[in-house]
Design a protein around this motif. Structure first.
Motif, PDB file in Angstrom:
ATOM      1  N   TYR A 130      16.943 -30.664   4.103  1.00  0.00           N
ATOM      2  CA  TYR A 130      16.828 -30.044   2.791  1.00  0.00           C
ATOM      3  C   TYR A 130      17.791 -30.730   1.833  1.00  0.00           C
ATOM      4  O   TYR A 130      18.799 -31.299   2.246  1.00  0.00           O
ATOM      5  CB  TYR A 130      17.239 -28.571   2.844  1.00  0.00           C
ATOM      6  CG  TYR A 130      16.368 -27.647   3.661  1.00  0.00           C
ATOM      7  CD1 TYR A 130      16.603 -27.439   5.018  1.00  0.00           C
ATOM      8  CD2 TYR A 130      15.340 -26.933   3.052  1.00  0.00           C
ATOM      9  CE1 TYR A 130      15.818 -26.570   5.748  1.00  0.00           C
ATOM     10  CE2 TYR A 130      14.558 -26.049   3.780  1.00  0.00           C
ATOM     11  CZ  TYR A 130      14.802 -25.871   5.123  1.00  0.00           C
ATOM     12  OH  TYR A 130      14.034 -25.001   5.841  1.00  0.00           O
TER      13      TYR A 130
ATOM     14  N   TYR B  53      14.990 -30.038  10.384  1.00  0.00           N
ATOM     15  CA  TYR B  53      14.637 -30.066   8.964  1.00  0.00           C
ATOM     16  C   TYR B  53      15.726 -30.786   8.162  1.00  0.00           C
ATOM     17  O   TYR B  53      16.902 -30.720   8.511  1.00  0.00           O
ATOM     18  CB  TYR B  53      14.527 -28.641   8.409  1.00  0.00           C
ATOM     19  CG  TYR B  53      13.718 -27.693   9.248  1.00  0.00           C
ATOM     20  CD1 TYR B  53      14.295 -27.031  10.334  1.00  0.00           C
ATOM     21  CD2 TYR B  53      12.381 -27.453   8.974  1.00  0.00           C
ATOM     22  CE1 TYR B  53      13.560 -26.164  11.118  1.00  0.00           C
ATOM     23  CE2 TYR B  53      11.635 -26.577   9.750  1.00  0.00           C
ATOM     24  CZ  TYR B  53      12.227 -25.945  10.816  1.00  0.00           C
ATOM     25  OH  TYR B  53      11.492 -25.092  11.598  1.00  0.00           O
TER      26      TYR B  53
ATOM     27  N   PHE C 299      21.358 -30.858   3.524  1.00  0.00           N
ATOM     28  CA  PHE C 299      21.568 -30.004   4.690  1.00  0.00           C
ATOM     29  C   PHE C 299      20.512 -30.283   5.744  1.00  0.00           C
ATOM     30  O   PHE C 299      19.327 -30.423   5.436  1.00  0.00           O
ATOM     31  CB  PHE C 299      21.486 -28.526   4.304  1.00  0.00           C
ATOM     32  CG  PHE C 299      22.675 -28.023   3.541  1.00  0.00           C
ATOM     33  CD1 PHE C 299      22.632 -27.963   2.160  1.00  0.00           C
ATOM     34  CD2 PHE C 299      23.820 -27.608   4.198  1.00  0.00           C
ATOM     35  CE1 PHE C 299      23.726 -27.502   1.437  1.00  0.00           C
ATOM     36  CE2 PHE C 299      24.912 -27.146   3.493  1.00  0.00           C
ATOM     37  CZ  PHE C 299      24.871 -27.092   2.107  1.00  0.00           C
TER      38      PHE C 299
ATOM     39  N   PHE D  70      20.870 -16.222  -0.118  1.00  0.00           N
ATOM     40  CA  PHE D  70      19.533 -16.778  -0.267  1.00  0.00           C
ATOM     41  C   PHE D  70      18.538 -16.018   0.590  1.00  0.00           C
ATOM     42  O   PHE D  70      18.817 -15.679   1.742  1.00  0.00           O
ATOM     43  CB  PHE D  70      19.490 -18.245   0.153  1.00  0.00           C
ATOM     44  CG  PHE D  70      20.194 -19.186  -0.788  1.00  0.00           C
ATOM     45  CD1 PHE D  70      21.440 -19.700  -0.466  1.00  0.00           C
ATOM     46  CD2 PHE D  70      19.601 -19.575  -1.980  1.00  0.00           C
ATOM     47  CE1 PHE D  70      22.088 -20.577  -1.318  1.00  0.00           C
ATOM     48  CE2 PHE D  70      20.238 -20.448  -2.839  1.00  0.00           C
ATOM     49  CZ  PHE D  70      21.496 -20.945  -2.506  1.00  0.00           C
TER      50      PHE D  70
ATOM     51  N   GLY E   1      18.444 -23.678  -5.473  1.00  0.00           N
ATOM     52  CA  GLY E   1      18.256 -23.319  -4.076  1.00  0.00           C
ATOM     53  C   GLY E   1      18.048 -24.562  -3.225  1.00  0.00           C
ATOM     54  O   GLY E   1      18.377 -25.685  -3.633  1.00  0.00           O
ATOM     55  N   LEU E   2      17.476 -24.405  -2.052  1.00  0.00           N
ATOM     56  CA  LEU E   2      17.236 -25.517  -1.142  1.00  0.00           C
ATOM     57  C   LEU E   2      15.763 -25.896  -1.167  1.00  0.00           C
ATOM     58  O   LEU E   2      14.891 -25.028  -1.205  1.00  0.00           O
ATOM     59  CB  LEU E   2      17.617 -25.140   0.294  1.00  0.00           C
ATOM     60  CG  LEU E   2      19.096 -25.209   0.651  1.00  0.00           C
ATOM     61  CD1 LEU E   2      19.850 -24.019   0.085  1.00  0.00           C
ATOM     62  CD2 LEU E   2      19.272 -25.262   2.159  1.00  0.00           C
TER      63      LEU E   2
ATOM     64  N   TYR F 246      10.465 -32.655   7.786  1.00  0.00           N
ATOM     65  CA  TYR F 246      10.768 -31.868   8.961  1.00  0.00           C
ATOM     66  C   TYR F 246      10.116 -32.493  10.182  1.00  0.00           C
ATOM     67  O   TYR F 246       9.286 -33.406  10.063  1.00  0.00           O
ATOM     68  CB  TYR F 246      10.321 -30.406   8.780  1.00  0.00           C
ATOM     69  CG  TYR F 246       8.836 -30.203   8.636  1.00  0.00           C
ATOM     70  CD1 TYR F 246       8.199 -30.414   7.415  1.00  0.00           C
ATOM     71  CD2 TYR F 246       8.065 -29.781   9.717  1.00  0.00           C
ATOM     72  CE1 TYR F 246       6.842 -30.223   7.284  1.00  0.00           C
ATOM     73  CE2 TYR F 246       6.710 -29.594   9.588  1.00  0.00           C
ATOM     74  CZ  TYR F 246       6.096 -29.808   8.365  1.00  0.00           C
ATOM     75  OH  TYR F 246       4.743 -29.624   8.226  1.00  0.00           O
TER      76      TYR F 246
ATOM     77  N   GLY G 292      14.540 -18.977  -2.281  1.00  0.00           N
ATOM     78  CA  GLY G 292      14.783 -18.524  -3.631  1.00  0.00           C
ATOM     79  C   GLY G 292      16.001 -19.224  -4.212  1.00  0.00           C
ATOM     80  O   GLY G 292      16.659 -20.019  -3.517  1.00  0.00           O
ATOM     81  N   THR G 293      16.301 -18.928  -5.463  1.00  0.00           N
ATOM     82  CA  THR G 293      17.426 -19.585  -6.124  1.00  0.00           C
ATOM     83  C   THR G 293      18.746 -18.863  -5.887  1.00  0.00           C
ATOM     84  O   THR G 293      19.784 -19.321  -6.346  1.00  0.00           O
ATOM     85  CB  THR G 293      17.188 -19.728  -7.630  1.00  0.00           C
ATOM     86  OG1 THR G 293      16.885 -18.445  -8.162  1.00  0.00           O
ATOM     87  CG2 THR G 293      16.031 -20.687  -7.910  1.00  0.00           C
TER      88      THR G 293
ATOM     89  N   PHE H 166      21.996 -24.070  10.266  1.00  0.00           N
ATOM     90  CA  PHE H 166      22.299 -25.167   9.359  1.00  0.00           C
ATOM     91  C   PHE H 166      23.578 -25.912   9.730  1.00  0.00           C
ATOM     92  O   PHE H 166      24.530 -25.328  10.254  1.00  0.00           O
ATOM     93  CB  PHE H 166      22.452 -24.637   7.928  1.00  0.00           C
ATOM     94  CG  PHE H 166      21.130 -24.406   7.252  1.00  0.00           C
ATOM     95  CD1 PHE H 166      20.394 -23.277   7.518  1.00  0.00           C
ATOM     96  CD2 PHE H 166      20.631 -25.347   6.359  1.00  0.00           C
ATOM     97  CE1 PHE H 166      19.155 -23.072   6.903  1.00  0.00           C
ATOM     98  CE2 PHE H 166      19.408 -25.144   5.737  1.00  0.00           C
ATOM     99  CZ  PHE H 166      18.662 -24.012   6.006  1.00  0.00           C
TER     100      PHE H 166
ATOM    101  N   GLN I 258      19.996 -29.616  -1.792  1.00  0.00           N
ATOM    102  CA  GLN I 258      20.383 -28.495  -2.637  1.00  0.00           C
ATOM    103  C   GLN I 258      20.962 -29.029  -3.933  1.00  0.00           C
ATOM    104  O   GLN I 258      21.967 -29.744  -3.931  1.00  0.00           O
ATOM    105  CB  GLN I 258      21.417 -27.596  -1.947  1.00  0.00           C
ATOM    106  CG  GLN I 258      21.772 -26.369  -2.772  1.00  0.00           C
ATOM    107  CD  GLN I 258      22.748 -25.446  -2.085  1.00  0.00           C
ATOM    108  OE1 GLN I 258      23.554 -25.857  -1.256  1.00  0.00           O
ATOM    109  NE2 GLN I 258      22.680 -24.154  -2.402  1.00  0.00           N
TER     110      GLN I 258
ATOM    111  N   LEU J 295      12.823 -28.413   0.821  1.00  0.00           N
ATOM    112  CA  LEU J 295      12.562 -29.130   2.064  1.00  0.00           C
ATOM    113  C   LEU J 295      12.111 -30.562   1.773  1.00  0.00           C
ATOM    114  O   LEU J 295      11.169 -30.782   1.020  1.00  0.00           O
ATOM    115  CB  LEU J 295      11.489 -28.395   2.868  1.00  0.00           C
ATOM    116  CG  LEU J 295      11.129 -28.968   4.218  1.00  0.00           C
ATOM    117  CD1 LEU J 295      12.331 -28.900   5.175  1.00  0.00           C
ATOM    118  CD2 LEU J 295       9.934 -28.212   4.812  1.00  0.00           C
TER     119      LEU J 295
END
Lengths: 110, 114
Positions: free
Chosen positions: B35, B33, B90, A86, B42-43, B48, A101-102, B105, B37, B45
């Motif tokens: 997140y 933070y 996460f 990522f 992707g991740l 935070y 990003g993905t 993380f 997924q 937010l």
């Protein structure tokens, strides 16, 4: 908000091959990080690289902030490099928030 | 140092139930933070915090609340869980403004809402 595009979305390599992953972003940033998510889900920070070039063993990264892209190089790939890579970008200050990003799904085969 | 830890690792809820996810860090980081997924996205937010007693909304805050009563802990609450909240969650921490912006993380919490 900032758009982050990564390419390629998927990549299969033979062990020992080299590869380049790309991250394009839509706006000026001063925070860019690369992460590796291993097959067990753990996210590991690889580089904090808002500009310039850094190297760590077989991995290196280059960010050209003025042209809004970053590259991650993997040399002599190993099966342990498999997983998702990522790119995440943002602006420092105001919470240091990142937009991800993905990802690029990498599989390294024997 | 344990780094960033998350509790629990897995949880299954029924629609409408509530729960709290706990994140703890032992690196004396200022920023924390949460997140989520989802497959292929992707991740993103959720919320935070830039310091003890402060929280702020991220990209996808609806349906979640957070609290940071102690510097080392960041709690994520779901008051009335919905199937759309099925995801992997996460937690991360970092150390600006005087330290590095690098985010570290936790191992994640896999939540399923039936």
């Amino acid at each position: 908000g900032i758009q982050v595009e990564q390419s390629p979305p998927d990549l299969i390599l033979q062990e020992g091959a080299n590869s380049t992953l790309r991250c394009n972003f839509s706006d000026s940033v001063n925070n860019l990080q690369w992460f590796h998510q291993n097959p067990w889900g753990q996210l590991i920070n690889l580089f904090y690289i808002p500009s310039g070039t850094k190297q760590n063993g077989r991995l290196s990264a280059t960010t050209v902030a003025t042209e809004r892209y970053s590259l991650l190089y993997i040399s002599s790939s190993q099966t342990t490099d498999s997983g998702v890579y990522f790119c995440a970008v943002g602006l420092t200050g105001g919470g240091n928030k990142l937009t991800f990003g993905t990802g690029t799904q990498l599989k390294v085969e024997l | 140092n344990a780094g960033v830890t998350q509790t629990p690792k897995f949880r299954v809820l029924k629609t409408g139930q509530s729960m709290t996810l706990l994140c703890a860090q032992d690196m004396n980081h200022e920023y924390m933070y949460w997140y989520r997924q989802d497959p292929g996205m992707g991740l993103r937010l959720i919320h935070y915090s830039v310091g003890e007693g402060t929280t702020a909304k991220g990209e996808v805050p609806d349906g979640y609340n957070v609290s940071r009563l102690k510097k080392q802990n960041f709690l994520l609450g779901l008051e009335s869980a919905a199937p759309s909240q099925t995801s992997v969650y996460f937690c991360a921490s970092s150390s600006p403004p005087r330290g590095t912006d690098t985010q570290y993380f936790g191992p994640g919490t896999r939540l399923t809402v039936l």
